[in-house]
Design a protein around this motif. Structure first.
Motif, PDB file in Angstrom:
ATOM      1  N   GLN A  31       0.944  -1.165  -0.146  1.00  0.00           N
ATOM      2  CA  GLN A  31       0.193   0.127  -0.229  1.00  0.00           C
ATOM      3  C   GLN A  31       0.923   1.155  -0.100  1.00  0.00           C
ATOM      4  O   GLN A  31       0.651   2.173  -0.825  1.00  0.00           O
ATOM      5  N   VAL A  32       1.913   1.362   0.951  1.00  0.00           N
ATOM      6  CA  VAL A  32       2.770   2.554   0.918  1.00  0.00           C
ATOM      7  C   VAL A  32       3.786   2.516  -0.168  1.00  0.00           C
ATOM      8  O   VAL A  32       3.535   3.801  -0.814  1.00  0.00           O
ATOM      9  N   CYS A  33       4.095   1.749  -0.596  1.00  0.00           N
ATOM     10  CA  CYS A  33       4.868   1.746  -1.737  1.00  0.00           C
ATOM     11  C   CYS A  33       4.343   2.023  -3.182  1.00  0.00           C
ATOM     12  O   CYS A  33       4.826   2.758  -3.780  1.00  0.00           O
ATOM     13  N   LEU A  34       3.284   1.281  -3.367  1.00  0.00           N
ATOM     14  CA  LEU A  34       2.473   1.779  -4.548  1.00  0.00           C
ATOM     15  C   LEU A  34       2.052   3.102  -4.580  1.00  0.00           C
ATOM     16  O   LEU A  34       1.710   3.884  -5.788  1.00  0.00           O
ATOM     17  N   MET A 105       5.452  10.052   2.375  1.00  0.00           N
ATOM     18  CA  MET A 105       6.128  11.101   2.003  1.00  0.00           C
ATOM     19  C   MET A 105       7.475  11.167   1.673  1.00  0.00           C
ATOM     20  O   MET A 105       8.265  11.665   0.913  1.00  0.00           O
ATOM     21  N   ALA A 106       8.213  10.279   2.742  1.00  0.00           N
ATOM     22  CA  ALA A 106       9.774  10.235   2.504  1.00  0.00           C
ATOM     23  C   ALA A 106       9.892   9.416   1.389  1.00  0.00           C
ATOM     24  O   ALA A 106      10.876   9.812   0.559  1.00  0.00           O
ATOM     25  N   GLN A 107       9.208   8.549   0.996  1.00  0.00           N
ATOM     26  CA  GLN A 107       9.479   7.767  -0.180  1.00  0.00           C
ATOM     27  C   GLN A 107       9.232   8.351  -1.543  1.00  0.00           C
ATOM     28  O   GLN A 107       9.910   8.462  -2.393  1.00  0.00           O
ATOM     29  N   VAL A 108       8.016   9.207  -1.403  1.00  0.00           N
ATOM     30  CA  VAL A 108       7.895  10.328  -2.625  1.00  0.00           C
ATOM     31  C   VAL A 108       9.249  11.145  -2.639  1.00  0.00           C
ATOM     32  O   VAL A 108       9.769  11.189  -4.065  1.00  0.00           O
ATOM     33  N   LEU A 168      10.958   0.473  -2.383  1.00  0.00           N
ATOM     34  CA  LEU A 168      10.902  -0.983  -1.967  1.00  0.00           C
ATOM     35  C   LEU A 168      12.074  -1.208  -0.835  1.00  0.00           C
ATOM     36  O   LEU A 168      12.111  -1.992   0.121  1.00  0.00           O
ATOM     37  N   ALA A 169      13.272  -0.483  -1.372  1.00  0.00           N
ATOM     38  CA  ALA A 169      14.237  -0.915  -0.633  1.00  0.00           C
ATOM     39  C   ALA A 169      14.726  -0.021   0.586  1.00  0.00           C
ATOM     40  O   ALA A 169      15.236  -0.385   1.315  1.00  0.00           O
ATOM     41  N   GLU A 170      13.985   0.994   0.715  1.00  0.00           N
ATOM     42  CA  GLU A 170      14.326   2.272   1.560  1.00  0.00           C
ATOM     43  C   GLU A 170      13.745   1.427   3.007  1.00  0.00           C
ATOM     44  O   GLU A 170      12.742   1.038   3.219  1.00  0.00           O
TER      45      GLU A 170
END
Lengths: 232, 286
Positions: A31-34, A105-108, A168-170
């Motif tokens: 959910q988060v990554c997508l 937010m961080a992943q974006v 995904l790796a984060e």
């Protein structure tokens, strides 16, 4: 080696038994990554197209910053978002720290520059003669962008895959802004770190197989899409 | 335009996936609990040992069920947990560095500090015991490690365990931090134990974390234990909601009460007996 095999067996058992916690963690991860990659794609591709096709004063500076952003260490992103979101920070009232929104937010922040940068690079490579020709043939603005997207499909899907890989790796930022809260912000990477620190290597290895399977499946689909022959 | 459509299709599929994921998640997860009142959030900043030992996984659900409060457990070193309390980033703290906790009580950053439980620190090292510290008291053991220059692995992360270790060196009037045999990991207890096992070094650890890891390294043994100075005391305290606007003082107070309640204490007393044949924590209320 034994622990590796134990891990594989454990992974299969965990998936087959429908372990609710593992399911939740995998679900949250997806959910988060997508969501993050979707936001980065929807925002990043138009920005990349604009940046690649237009020339304006300061364009080189913007590109420099985008390219620096491509290498932004996730912990740095995590740190800045923490400072932004914690209670004494400017957005403290929203109570977003230690939620999945904060992780998104961080992943974006770490994947957006990759998508912008690679899209811009792809559009900068387009032959100018072709641009002229498309214009001369009287294509509307939308038709033009459509044609060009088709032309740069390989590069754009590569950009999305690179961004997805990053997301995904984060782990550093997700740990910092998500807090690895059970049943809430715990994702595959952060729970792997936790299981290792608990000494449960078999569980960590099992989770790593789930994570890699996810990465494999998504990337597989995107690659198929990318490599499809263009039918003219 | 076919390819172009495919890109959009792909994006659309992703979007659908995410939307489905989001809506499913929004449903209340607890059965039977009326969802009209959504639970309020409370942030618990605590040391890694309480989470890594699995104790909180047992206690937190009970508390959540009782009070309709959603607990966000942030497991960090005691140093950072106390800093979070000081800045009002957490609502309640569960830590093990009494001297530093008292400072926060004095400055009125935290209130209602109560003793919850204790266990003990132990010195773990390679079975071969190169410094010969077995059966020595703690001061002498640290002296011997210093003199022989045997590898010593430190947390180095300002955690409760790290603070305790520095106190022990200070009590022995030794200053090892610049020596080549003194390794600082800056990581949690589990990772530090693993590093010490790989490098065959001595390490100060809490018993709970050691027991959880003992299965992973057979060449390490407990070489120092049972000294009064090695007592590891945990306190729970709520963050002062008058100093910081967003602190949930009410929930913090409830959590403090819960931790010293008979129900929680009974669980603490019995926790770990089944798995390790010995309790990991001992009851120790005021």
């Amino acid at each position: 080696m034994e622990i590796f095999i134990d891990g594989i067996i454990k992974a299969i058992k965990m998936i087959l038994s429908g372990d609710k916690e593992v399911f939740d963690i995998t679900y949250t991860t997806l959910q988060v990554c997508l969501t993050a990659i979707l936001i980065s794609t929807v925002v990043g591709i138009p920005l990349g197209v604009l940046l690649g096709l237009n020339s304006f004063p300061g364009k080189k500076i913007v590109l420099v910053f985008v390219n620096i952003g491509m290498g932004l260490p996730p912990v740095v992103a995590g740190l800045y978002i923490t400072m932004l979101l914690w209670r004494s920070g400017p957005l403290g009232n929203l109570g977003l720290l230690y939620t999945t929104h904060a992780i998104i937010m961080a992943q974006v922040l770490v994947s957006l520059p990759i998508i912008i940068g690679l899209t811009a690079a792809a559009f900068q490579q387009i032959d100018h003669k072709m641009l002229m020709q498309i214009k001369a043939l009287g294509a509307t603005g939308f038709q033009r962008i459509g044609l060009l997207l088709r032309e740069t499909k390989l590069a754009i899907l590569a950009a999305i895959m690179a961004g997805l890989g990053r997301v995904l790796a984060e782990v550093g930022a997700a740990m910092m802004v998500g807090g690895n809260i059970k049943g809430d912000t715990r994702i595959l990477t952060t729970s792997m770190v936790m299981e290792v620190s608990k000494g449960n290597f078999d569980v960590a290895i099992a989770l790593s197989f789930i994570l890699m399977s996810l990465a494999f499946m998504i990337t597989f689909l995107l690659t198929i899409l990318q490599q499809r022959k263009q039918r003219v | 335009m076919k390819i172009n459509k495919e890109i959009y299709l792909c994006l659309f599929a992703l979007l659908m996936l995410v939307t489905v994921a989001c809506t499913n998640n929004a449903e209340p997860t607890k059965d039977g609990v009326p969802s009209s009142q959504s639970p309020q959030d409370m942030i618990l900043a605590t040391t890694t040992s309480t989470q890594d030992s699995g104790l909180l996984d047992v206690l937190i659900p009970l508390f959540e069920e009782k009070h309709n409060i959603h607990v966000k457990t942030i497991a960090v070193g005691t140093g950072r947990a106390l800093a979070m309390g000081e800045q009002g980033e957490a609502d309640v703290l569960l830590t093990h560095a009494p001297a530093f906790e008292e400072k926060l009580v004095e400055s009125q950053d935290v209130l209602n500090r109560k003793r919850v439980m204790y266990n003990e620190f132990i010195i773990v090292g390679p079975e071969t015991d190169p410094a010969g510290i077995n059966d020595a008291d703690v001061g002498a053991a640290f002296q011997k490690i210093y003199e022989t220059g045997a590898t010593f692995v430190s947390r180095g992360d300002d955690s409760g365990t790290h603070k305790m270790e520095l106190d022990l060196w200070a009590a022995a009037e030794l200053h090892p931090t610049n020596e080549t045999w003194y390794l600082e990991t800056g990581q949690g207890m589990g990772s530090t134990l693993q590093l010490s096992a790989e490098r065959e070094g001595y390490v100060l650890t809490d018993r709970a974390t050691y027991l959880a890891h003992a299965k992973n390294f057979e060449h390490m043994a407990v070489l120092g234990e049972g000294d009064d100075v090695l007592l590891n005391i945990y306190h729970v305290m709520q963050v002062n909601d008058e100093k910081h606007d967003l602190v949930n003082g009410e929930a913090g107070e409830l959590f403090v009460e819960f931790m010293v309640s008979e129900q929680a204490q009974k669980i603490i007393k019995e926790f770990g007996i089944e798995q390790y044949d010995q309790p990991l924590f001992f009851q120790y209320t005021d």
